[in-house]
Design a protein around this motif. Structure first.
Motif, PDB file in Angstrom:
ATOM      1  N   LYS A 263     -14.149  -1.340 -11.073  1.00  0.00           N
ATOM      2  CA  LYS A 263     -14.071   0.063 -10.644  1.00  0.00           C
ATOM      3  C   LYS A 263     -13.704   0.181  -9.169  1.00  0.00           C
ATOM      4  CE  LYS A 263     -16.629   2.092 -14.322  1.00  0.00           C
ATOM      5  NZ  LYS A 263     -17.614   3.018 -14.837  1.00  0.00           N
ATOM      6  N   SER A 264     -14.177  -0.767  -8.347  1.00  0.00           N
ATOM      7  CA  SER A 264     -13.818  -0.670  -6.919  1.00  0.00           C
ATOM      8  C   SER A 264     -12.331  -0.924  -6.715  1.00  0.00           C
ATOM      9  CB  SER A 264     -14.612  -1.657  -6.063  1.00  0.00           C
ATOM     10  OG  SER A 264     -15.821  -1.945  -6.629  1.00  0.00           O
ATOM     11  N   VAL A 265     -11.781  -1.839  -7.516  1.00  0.00           N
ATOM     12  CA  VAL A 265     -10.326  -2.069  -7.409  1.00  0.00           C
ATOM     13  C   VAL A 265      -9.581  -0.821  -7.884  1.00  0.00           C
ATOM     14  CG1 VAL A 265      -8.394  -3.416  -8.348  1.00  0.00           C
ATOM     15  CG2 VAL A 265     -10.425  -4.583  -7.493  1.00  0.00           C
ATOM     16  N   LEU A 266     -10.104  -0.181  -8.933  1.00  0.00           N
ATOM     17  CA  LEU A 266      -9.462   1.059  -9.401  1.00  0.00           C
ATOM     18  C   LEU A 266      -9.470   2.094  -8.283  1.00  0.00           C
ATOM     19  CD1 LEU A 266     -10.916   1.431 -13.032  1.00  0.00           C
ATOM     20  CD2 LEU A 266      -8.830   0.275 -12.287  1.00  0.00           C
ATOM     21  N   ASP A 267     -10.593   2.166  -7.569  1.00  0.00           N
ATOM     22  CA  ASP A 267     -10.672   3.104  -6.436  1.00  0.00           C
ATOM     23  C   ASP A 267      -9.662   2.724  -5.351  1.00  0.00           C
ATOM     24  OD1 ASP A 267     -12.571   4.838  -7.424  1.00  0.00           O
ATOM     25  OD2 ASP A 267     -14.269   3.804  -6.516  1.00  0.00           O
ATOM     26  N   ASP A 268      -9.548   1.420  -5.063  1.00  0.00           N
ATOM     27  CA  ASP A 268      -8.569   0.976  -4.052  1.00  0.00           C
ATOM     28  C   ASP A 268      -7.156   1.413  -4.443  1.00  0.00           C
ATOM     29  OD1 ASP A 268     -10.385  -0.215  -2.365  1.00  0.00           O
ATOM     30  OD2 ASP A 268     -10.171  -2.219  -3.232  1.00  0.00           O
ATOM     31  N   ILE A 269      -6.869   1.288  -5.725  1.00  0.00           N
ATOM     32  CA  ILE A 269      -5.541   1.698  -6.214  1.00  0.00           C
ATOM     33  C   ILE A 269      -5.375   3.211  -6.052  1.00  0.00           C
ATOM     34  CG2 ILE A 269      -4.149   1.930  -8.339  1.00  0.00           C
ATOM     35  CD1 ILE A 269      -5.320  -0.860  -9.148  1.00  0.00           C
ATOM     36  N   GLY A 270      -6.456   3.952  -6.400  1.00  0.00           N
ATOM     37  CA  GLY A 270      -6.427   5.416  -6.221  1.00  0.00           C
ATOM     38  C   GLY A 270      -6.163   5.784  -4.768  1.00  0.00           C
ATOM     39  N   ILE A 271      -6.819   5.076  -3.847  1.00  0.00           N
ATOM     40  CA  ILE A 271      -6.657   5.362  -2.408  1.00  0.00           C
ATOM     41  C   ILE A 271      -5.193   5.162  -1.991  1.00  0.00           C
ATOM     42  CG2 ILE A 271      -7.259   4.515  -0.093  1.00  0.00           C
ATOM     43  CD1 ILE A 271     -10.113   3.934  -1.288  1.00  0.00           C
ATOM     44  N   LEU A 272      -4.602   4.066  -2.463  1.00  0.00           N
ATOM     45  CA  LEU A 272      -3.192   3.808  -2.106  1.00  0.00           C
ATOM     46  C   LEU A 272      -2.295   4.951  -2.604  1.00  0.00           C
ATOM     47  CD1 LEU A 272      -2.986  -0.037  -2.797  1.00  0.00           C
ATOM     48  CD2 LEU A 272      -2.910   1.115  -0.571  1.00  0.00           C
ATOM     49  N   CYS A 273      -2.619   5.456  -3.798  1.00  0.00           N
ATOM     50  CA  CYS A 273      -1.805   6.565  -4.343  1.00  0.00           C
ATOM     51  C   CYS A 273      -1.973   7.828  -3.501  1.00  0.00           C
ATOM     52  CB  CYS A 273      -2.180   6.836  -5.801  1.00  0.00           C
ATOM     53  SG  CYS A 273      -1.753   5.464  -6.882  1.00  0.00           S
ATOM     54  N   THR A 274      -3.204   8.102  -3.045  1.00  0.00           N
ATOM     55  CA  THR A 274      -3.406   9.300  -2.201  1.00  0.00           C
ATOM     56  C   THR A 274      -2.587   9.160  -0.912  1.00  0.00           C
ATOM     57  OG1 THR A 274      -5.367   8.379  -1.108  1.00  0.00           O
ATOM     58  CG2 THR A 274      -5.763   9.726  -3.049  1.00  0.00           C
ATOM     59  N   ARG A 275      -2.486   7.935  -0.414  1.00  0.00           N
ATOM     60  CA  ARG A 275      -1.720   7.735   0.837  1.00  0.00           C
ATOM     61  C   ARG A 275      -0.229   7.952   0.606  1.00  0.00           C
ATOM     62  NH1 ARG A 275      -5.311   2.760   2.917  1.00  0.00           N
ATOM     63  NH2 ARG A 275      -7.136   4.043   3.414  1.00  0.00           N
ATOM     64  N   LEU A 276       0.242   7.586  -0.587  1.00  0.00           N
ATOM     65  CA  LEU A 276       1.659   7.868  -0.900  1.00  0.00           C
ATOM     66  C   LEU A 276       1.891   9.373  -0.872  1.00  0.00           C
ATOM     67  CD1 LEU A 276       2.409   5.375  -3.828  1.00  0.00           C
ATOM     68  CD2 LEU A 276       3.283   5.280  -1.490  1.00  0.00           C
ATOM     69  N   ASN A 277       0.952  10.124  -1.461  1.00  0.00           N
ATOM     70  CA  ASN A 277       1.098  11.588  -1.433  1.00  0.00           C
ATOM     71  C   ASN A 277       0.997  12.121  -0.006  1.00  0.00           C
ATOM     72  OD1 ASN A 277       1.577  11.980  -4.150  1.00  0.00           O
ATOM     73  ND2 ASN A 277      -0.586  12.210  -4.677  1.00  0.00           N
ATOM     74  N   ALA A 278       0.115  11.519   0.797  1.00  0.00           N
ATOM     75  CA  ALA A 278       0.006  11.940   2.203  1.00  0.00           C
ATOM     76  C   ALA A 278       1.361  11.765   2.898  1.00  0.00           C
ATOM     77  CB  ALA A 278      -1.078  11.128   2.917  1.00  0.00           C
ATOM     78  N   TYR A 279       2.036  10.665   2.592  1.00  0.00           N
ATOM     79  CA  TYR A 279       3.355  10.425   3.199  1.00  0.00           C
ATOM     80  C   TYR A 279       4.377  11.504   2.814  1.00  0.00           C
ATOM     81  CZ  TYR A 279       2.893   5.974   5.669  1.00  0.00           C
ATOM     82  OH  TYR A 279       2.575   5.015   6.599  1.00  0.00           O
ATOM     83  N   LEU A 280       4.227  12.061   1.598  1.00  0.00           N
ATOM     84  CA  LEU A 280       5.164  13.141   1.213  1.00  0.00           C
ATOM     85  C   LEU A 280       4.968  14.341   2.128  1.00  0.00           C
ATOM     86  CD1 LEU A 280       5.150  13.163  -2.711  1.00  0.00           C
ATOM     87  CD2 LEU A 280       6.748  12.047  -1.147  1.00  0.00           C
ATOM     88  N   LEU A 281       3.712  14.706   2.378  1.00  0.00           N
ATOM     89  CA  LEU A 281       3.456  15.857   3.252  1.00  0.00           C
ATOM     90  C   LEU A 281       3.875  15.546   4.694  1.00  0.00           C
ATOM     91  CD1 LEU A 281       2.437  18.733   3.268  1.00  0.00           C
ATOM     92  CD2 LEU A 281       0.176  17.872   3.841  1.00  0.00           C
ATOM     93  N   ILE A 282       3.610  14.312   5.123  1.00  0.00           N
ATOM     94  CA  ILE A 282       4.030  13.895   6.474  1.00  0.00           C
ATOM     95  C   ILE A 282       5.556  14.029   6.592  1.00  0.00           C
ATOM     96  CG2 ILE A 282       4.281  11.849   7.969  1.00  0.00           C
ATOM     97  CD1 ILE A 282       1.405  11.050   6.987  1.00  0.00           C
ATOM     98  N   SER A 283       6.261  13.600   5.553  1.00  0.00           N
ATOM     99  CA  SER A 283       7.733  13.704   5.565  1.00  0.00           C
ATOM    100  C   SER A 283       8.155  15.157   5.672  1.00  0.00           C
ATOM    101  CB  SER A 283       8.326  13.104   4.286  1.00  0.00           C
ATOM    102  OG  SER A 283       7.863  11.794   4.112  1.00  0.00           O
ATOM    103  N   ALA A 284       7.461  16.030   4.925  1.00  0.00           N
ATOM    104  CA  ALA A 284       7.839  17.451   4.928  1.00  0.00           C
ATOM    105  C   ALA A 284       7.513  18.116   6.267  1.00  0.00           C
ATOM    106  CB  ALA A 284       7.123  18.171   3.787  1.00  0.00           C
ATOM    107  N   LEU A 285       6.474  17.642   6.941  1.00  0.00           N
ATOM    108  CA  LEU A 285       6.082  18.237   8.241  1.00  0.00           C
ATOM    109  C   LEU A 285       6.972  17.741   9.386  1.00  0.00           C
ATOM    110  CD1 LEU A 285       2.196  18.006   7.884  1.00  0.00           C
ATOM    111  CD2 LEU A 285       3.436  20.123   8.380  1.00  0.00           C
ATOM    112  N   GLY A 286       7.667  16.620   9.162  1.00  0.00           N
ATOM    113  CA  GLY A 286       8.565  16.085  10.191  1.00  0.00           C
ATOM    114  C   GLY A 286       7.813  15.762  11.473  1.00  0.00           C
TER     115      GLY A 286
END
Ligand code: UTP
Length: 229
Positions: free
Chosen positions: A64-87
């Protein structure tokens, strides 16, 4: 007003399915509120991307902790989308711990992070950031209109416009608490918000204008608050 804005995975799911319009609209709204003097600390959720990857890793036998680690990486990918949009309005990467988040916040750029540590969801991250930064309000943009008196998918479920932390805790005790499936709001987040008496408005993520309405204190979604407020 200083606002911690949690943009749930639902919003990024919509962007992945329908294109960039919604995220552009978010940026427009955030910058409009900025101009009015409101400051944002932003957290991105994982959504379907996280659930899909967590699902695959679960079937491969990950802990389960590895699943959480994977979830965290996915949230960071989404964070990068917003960062890209904010320029250039955005801090260039999602900080991976609270100390880095606070330092990044001092730069004056809009800081967007994803998850931080296993065993919780981005709700808890947003609650902790709210605490560190003394935010006046946390806004959670999600896939429902707010908190319902029973599971929103059940017939007859009614939206609750205002609810105390302790009442919210009772309702969520019936919800799931597993990687990829924190529903409604994570109990750790509720504890943090309660101990620092930070109000949280849960609103639908389909309309970024709900951010402005929440800041103005309009009666939308559900306001989660402490007894003493
Ligand atoms: P989310 O916070 O997005 O979870 O993080 P969620 O409840 O599934 O919310 P939506 O659907 O995106 O709005 C995705 C997953 O990442 C892990 C958890 O497994 C979570 O379910 N995570 C996230 C952590 O382990 N720690 C964190 O700090 C954040």
């Amino acid at each position: 007003m200083r606002v911690t804005l949690l943009i749930g995975g639902y919003v990024f799911d919509r962007v992945a399915q329908e294109g960039t319009e919604l995220i552009t609209e978010y940026v427009r709204t955030i910058l409009e509120a900025n101009k009015k003097g409101h400051e944002f600390a932003i957290v991105a959720g994982g959504g379907k991307l996280a659930r899909d990857y967590i699902g695959i890793a679960r079937s491969l036998g990950a802990s389960k902790s590895v699943l959480d680690d994977i979830g965290i990486l996915c949230t960071r990918l989404n964070a990068y989308l917003l960062i890209s949009a904010l320029g250039d309005k955005a801090y260039p990467h999602p900080p991976s711990n609270y100390r880095d988040y606070l330092s990044a916040f001092l730069s004056g750029k809009i800081v967007v992070c994803g998850g931080m540590s296993p065993g919780q969801s981005t709700d808890a991250v947003a609650a902790l950031i709210s605490e560190y930064l003394h935010s006046d309000l946390m806004i959670k943009m999600t896939s429902a209109e707010g908190v319902y008196d029973r599971h929103p998918k059940e017939t007859g479920a009614k939206l609750i416009p205002k609810i105390t932390y302790s009442h919210a805790r009772k309702i969520i005790s019936e919800y799931s608490y597993d990687p990829g499936t924190y529903e409604l709001i994570d109990p750790i987040a509720l504890k943090i918000l309660e101990r620092s008496n930070i109000p949280c408005r849960i609103v639908h993520g389909k309309d970024p204008k709900n951010i402005l309405k929440a800041i103005e204190g309009r009666n939308i979604g559900t306001l989660v608050y402490g007894e003493s407020r």
